[in-house]
Design a protein around this motif. Structure first.
Motif, mmCIF file in Angstrom:
data_model
loop_
_atom_site.group_PDB
_atom_site.id
_atom_site.type_symbol
_atom_site.label_atom_id
_atom_site.label_comp_id
_atom_site.label_asym_id
_atom_site.label_seq_id
_atom_site.Cartn_x
_atom_site.Cartn_y
_atom_site.Cartn_z
ATOM 1 N N ALA A 43 0.864 -1.182 0.000
ATOM 2 C CA ALA A 43 0.000 0.000 0.000
ATOM 3 C C ALA A 43 0.900 1.233 0.000
ATOM 4 O O ALA A 43 1.989 1.207 0.587
ATOM 5 C CB ALA A 43 -0.892 -0.011 1.239
ATOM 6 N N TRP A 70 1.316 -2.073 3.918
ATOM 7 C CA TRP A 70 0.565 -3.065 3.133
ATOM 8 C C TRP A 70 -0.831 -3.206 3.704
ATOM 9 O O TRP A 70 -1.123 -2.718 4.799
ATOM 10 C CB TRP A 70 1.272 -4.416 3.072
ATOM 11 N N GLU A 71 -1.697 -3.848 2.912
ATOM 12 C CA GLU A 71 -3.041 -4.149 3.404
ATOM 13 C C GLU A 71 -3.360 -5.591 3.065
ATOM 14 O O GLU A 71 -2.901 -6.099 2.031
ATOM 15 C CB GLU A 71 -4.072 -3.186 2.797
#
Ligand code: GLA
Length: 379
Positions: free
Chosen positions: A59, A110-111
């Motif tokens: 992300a 990040w996701e």
């Protein structure tokens, strides 16, 4: 649906695209070498076919967002301002992000979606699995090579300093470094690992007593201090440095309780090394005898077993297909492990579960395990 499918499907539903990575990190069962890791000693665990899984994508920015399917919750935090989330699964995610940064790793956001099938609190290291899955996710996003000892040390730092549980290095090491079909001899001083093939024709069976005891409890820390007191008596860094004959020679000078605690650790280290030799030569019967001896030592000298663990081990050992059994993990509750002839293992599982239920009134779980790889990118 398998957990890997679940996290991918949930990721696609939430983010409208396929994940960039799917990572997994397993739970563990320790074959032999109990309460030796924090004495710089030897352990012989295997990574099991139950794991934490994360489907994720990088992300932009410094945020990490994780959806837990098991808890139906979302956690978002900023990598530059990681704050504790006590009592939550998210505290482990945050703790690993904190520890990795403390240890000098540059992290990126990040996701993703997280789920797992390591039973929580059963003594199969669900928290180490989560920690190593999170570390594997950060390594995937940052494109760094996977370095099991460094990642395990970060997981342990999260556990000790962030979550506040004073555990050794075994659980994170095996989750980071496991090898399919093998147990892993870990030297908990050097963090050197050697994979040892499991005996052909035998299954590793986990017997969950359905009793629980948190590690945060004082008994684990008390055992650690007693071991440290024994090491101080010998003027060495850890009980790893004391041989069985040195210990015997010093018996009269040691407090009787400290002597028994030390005798467990010193003899257990010797049993682990012998277990490796027996496995290398395929001697399952002798390996089984070492498991039995380990249990007796944990029960009588280290005193970390329980009525339920003793009952399950006794019932298992009395079954014709079983060559050895002992409590596994920290003790006081949780699981035992048995080495069982492959062919007889389904009947063994049914029979010992019924026997345990009849004896204790508790409903146990019995898992026939497969040894898997440690933390990895699976897609
Ligand atoms: C727990 C800890 C490990 C180890 C075992 C006992 O599982 O997390 O570090 O000390 O107990 O062998």
């Amino acid at each position: 649906m398998t957990v890997d499918r679940q996290v991918v499907q949930a990721f696609e539903e939430r983010f409208g695209a396929a994940p960039a990575f799917v990572v997994r990190a397993p739970g563990r069962v320790n074959l032999i070498g109990e309460h030796t890791d924090y004495n710089d000693g030897f352990v012989l665990p295997l990574a099991i076919d139950r794991a934490a899984w994360i489907a994720l994508r990088p992300a932009a920015g410094r945020a990490v967002t994780v959806h837990s399917l098991d808890f139906g919750e979302v956690d978002t935090f900023d990598l530059d301002r990681v704050a504790p989330q006590p009592g939550s699964w998210a505290n482990y995610v945050r703790g690993v992000a904190w520890a990795l940064q403390q240890r000098g790793h540059a992290l990126a956001g990040w996701e993703g979606v997280l789920a797992g099938d390591v039973p929580l609190g059963a003594g199969l290291s669900s928290s180490a699995a989560l920690e190593m899955a999170v570390a594997r996710a950060f390594a995937a996003v940052g494109d760094w090579p996977w370095d099991p000892p460094a990642m395990a040390l970060s997981g342990q730092m999260a556990e000790n300093k962030w979550v506040g549980v004073n555990t050794g290095i075994m659980d994170q090491m095996i989750s980071a470094a496991g090898v399919a079909g093998h147990a892993l001899l870990i030297d908990c001083r050097s963090l050197e690992t050697t994979s040892i093939p499991l005996p052909a024709g035998y299954a590793v069976v986990v017997l969950d007593t359905a009793t629980r005891r948190g590690l945060a409890g004082s008994a684990y820390n008390e055992r650690r201090s007693q071991c440290e007191a024994a090491a101080r008596h010998f003027g060495v860094k850890a009980l790893r440095d004391v041989s069985v004959s040195q210990l015997e020679a010093a018996q009269a000078d040691l407090d009787p309780l400290i002597y028994r605690r030390a005798r467990h650790v010193v003899t257990e280290n010797a049993r682990v090394l012998q277990a490796c030799d027996e496995m290398r030569t395929g001697n399952a019967l002798e390996l089984g005898r070492l498991l039995d001896a380990s249990h007796a030592s944990l029960r009588d000298d280290f005193q970390v077993s329980s009525r339920e663990l003793d009952a399950f081990v006794e019932i298992a050992a009395a079954h014709g297909a079983c060559v050895g059994a002992r409590m596994t993990g920290a003790g006081f509750g949780g699981c035992a492990v048995a080495l069982v002839e492959d062919e007889g293992s389904p009947a063994f599982a049914r029979s010992v579960a019924a026997g345990y239920m009849a004896r204790t009134g508790l409903s146990p779980r019995v898992y026939v395990c497969r040894a898997t790889n440690g933390a990895e990118i699976v897609a």
